[in-house]
Motif scaffolding. Structure first.
Motif, PDB file in Angstrom:
ATOM      1  N   ASP A 138      36.234  25.804   4.753  1.00  8.97           N
ATOM      2  CA  ASP A 138      36.745  24.611   5.282  1.00  8.97           C
ATOM      3  C   ASP A 138      35.678  23.978   6.449  1.00  8.97           C
ATOM      4  OD1 ASP A 138      38.173  22.083   5.324  1.00  8.97           O
ATOM      5  OD2 ASP A 138      39.947  23.123   6.551  1.00  8.97           O
ATOM      6  N   ASN A 139      35.040  22.989   6.316  1.00  4.55           N
ATOM      7  CA  ASN A 139      34.307  22.393   7.607  1.00  4.55           C
ATOM      8  C   ASN A 139      35.019  21.300   8.095  1.00  4.55           C
ATOM      9  OD1 ASN A 139      32.039  22.023   9.491  1.00  4.55           O
ATOM     10  ND2 ASN A 139      30.734  21.297   8.009  1.00  4.55           N
ATOM     11  N   ARG A 140      35.741  21.576   9.352  1.00  8.31           N
ATOM     12  CA  ARG A 140      36.240  20.252   9.955  1.00  8.31           C
ATOM     13  C   ARG A 140      35.113  19.774  11.328  1.00  8.31           C
ATOM     14  NH1 ARG A 140      39.018  17.629   6.911  1.00  8.31           N
ATOM     15  NH2 ARG A 140      37.517  19.023   5.472  1.00  8.31           N
ATOM     16  N   GLY A 141      33.824  20.368  11.223  1.00  7.06           N
ATOM     17  CA  GLY A 141      33.056  19.930  12.389  1.00  7.06           C
ATOM     18  C   GLY A 141      32.265  18.638  11.808  1.00  7.06           C
ATOM     19  N   ARG A 142      31.273  18.189  12.689  1.00  5.39           N
ATOM     20  CA  ARG A 142      30.613  16.757  12.498  1.00  5.39           C
ATOM     21  C   ARG A 142      29.083  17.201  11.967  1.00  5.39           C
ATOM     22  NH1 ARG A 142      32.293  13.984  18.289  1.00  5.39           N
ATOM     23  NH2 ARG A 142      34.492  14.121  18.097  1.00  5.39           N
ATOM     24  N   SER A 143      28.986  18.407  11.337  1.00  2.00           N
ATOM     25  CA  SER A 143      27.598  18.705  10.581  1.00  2.00           C
ATOM     26  C   SER A 143      27.897  19.454   9.629  1.00  2.00           C
ATOM     27  CB  SER A 143      26.506  18.945  11.879  1.00  2.00           C
ATOM     28  OG  SER A 143      26.784  20.236  12.404  1.00  2.00           O
ATOM     29  N   THR A 144      26.581  19.454   8.782  1.00  2.00           N
ATOM     30  CA  THR A 144      26.485  20.562   7.673  1.00  2.00           C
ATOM     31  C   THR A 144      26.473  21.944   8.102  1.00  2.00           C
ATOM     32  OG1 THR A 144      25.685  18.884   6.288  1.00  2.00           O
ATOM     33  CG2 THR A 144      25.426  21.065   5.423  1.00  2.00           C
ATOM     34  N   ALA A 145      27.275  22.742   7.620  1.00  2.70           N
ATOM     35  CA  ALA A 145      27.212  24.187   7.839  1.00  2.70           C
ATOM     36  C   ALA A 145      25.933  24.674   6.773  1.00  2.70           C
ATOM     37  CB  ALA A 145      28.330  25.000   7.536  1.00  2.70           C
ATOM     38  N   ARG A 146      25.175  25.460   7.456  1.00  2.00           N
ATOM     39  CA  ARG A 146      23.682  25.837   6.576  1.00  2.00           C
ATOM     40  C   ARG A 146      23.952  27.223   6.076  1.00  2.00           C
ATOM     41  NH1 ARG A 146      22.022  20.840   4.959  1.00  2.00           N
ATOM     42  NH2 ARG A 146      21.527  19.645   6.861  1.00  2.00           N
ATOM     43  N   ARG A 147      23.733  27.578   4.619  1.00  2.00           N
ATOM     44  CA  ARG A 147      23.685  28.787   4.122  1.00  2.00           C
ATOM     45  C   ARG A 147      24.915  29.639   4.605  1.00  2.00           C
ATOM     46  NH1 ARG A 147      18.034  31.508   5.444  1.00  2.00           N
ATOM     47  NH2 ARG A 147      19.005  32.954   3.880  1.00  2.00           N
ATOM     48  N   VAL A 148      25.979  29.100   4.286  1.00  6.23           N
ATOM     49  CA  VAL A 148      27.227  29.846   4.551  1.00  6.23           C
ATOM     50  C   VAL A 148      27.613  30.985   3.307  1.00  6.23           C
ATOM     51  CG1 VAL A 148      29.594  29.477   5.181  1.00  6.23           C
ATOM     52  CG2 VAL A 148      27.733  27.848   6.130  1.00  6.23           C
ATOM     53  N   GLY A 149      27.986  32.249   3.984  1.00 10.26           N
ATOM     54  CA  GLY A 149      28.484  33.104   2.919  1.00 10.26           C
ATOM     55  C   GLY A 149      29.386  33.874   3.427  1.00 10.26           C
TER      56      GLY A 149
END
Length: 235
Positions: free
Chosen positions: A71-82
């Motif tokens: 779950d991304n509640r931030g203001r930018s895209t999280a890259r290559r998350v694993g």
């Protein structure tokens, strides 16, 4: 009336402070992605995909999946998350302690849900959105009146010795959420399965396949007292 030299001095100071803030990465900090690993409660009305019975993409076998949400509640895209498996422990009922198990899975990434064979084991998580990764599964199949195992849903290919097979029991999975532009965070999940799946139709499997967490703390075993140490503390 504001004197021009004071106005110029103030503007120059503000510009210098802004340049310093940008140089120190304040903008990146404010607009950074914020990833949390979640499992929605089964009582939620919109909980239809964290626990699901469906067909496997590769074999078309009926299987029950428990899935975790990035779950991304931030203001930018999280890259290559694993989501990486760090360690697995089995609850020893005689010793009343977690026992190290399945070292072959150390470092393996969990499989993103709905990915095709050959796809990457990491995902992009856009701002104010989530992505799902498979945690464990149980295949209905033919049990020949034997107890069924569960499987840790690591990326393909699976180990030829079936090291990702979990016999009926209580297991603890230590996981690490990591990515190119996020701070790595460790989580603990407890998986309990008695090997029973009454029938493929209906919700009966969820009375036998139970998942607790994700938690930032070591998960206590059955009948054990919860530890006071933080994540990564001693068992």
């Amino acid at each position: 009336m504001v004197r021009p030299e004071w106005f110029i001095a103030t503007a120059s100071t503000a510009s210098a402070l802004l340049a310093l803030a940008l140089a120190l990465g304040v903008k990146e900090w404010v607009f950074r992605p914020r990833i949390t690993l979640r499992l929605r409660h089964p009582a939620r009305p919109d909980e239809i995909s964290d626990r699901i019975v469906t067909k496997r993409i590769d074999t078309a076998e009926t299987a029950a999946f428990v899935r975790l949400r990035l779950d991304n509640r931030g203001r930018s895209t999280a890259r290559r998350v694993g989501v990486r498996v760090l360690q697995i422990h089995l609850w020893d009922r005689r010793r009343l302690a977690w026992v190290r198990a399945r070292p072959e899975l150390d470092g393996r990434l969990l499989w993103p849900s709905n990915q095709l064979p050959g796809d990457a084991n990491t995902v992009e998580v856009f701002r104010y959105s989530d992505r799902i990764v498979d945690l464990v599964s149980v295949t209905y199949g033919s049990s020949d009146n034997r107890l069924r195992p569960a499987f840790v849903e690591i990326g393909r290919p699976w180990p030829p010795n079936e090291a990702n097979l979990l016999d009926p029991g209580v297991w603890e999975l230590e996981l690490l959420v990591c990515g190119d532009n996020i701070r790595a965070r460790r989580y603990f999940v407890k998986v309990s399965f008695d090997g029973v799946w009454p029938e493929p139709e209906g919700p009966g499997i969820w009375d036998h396949l139970l998942v607790e967490g994700p938690s930032l703390h070591v998960v206590p075993g059955p009948g054990a007292v919860a530890p006071s140490a933080t994540a990564g503390g001693n068992r």
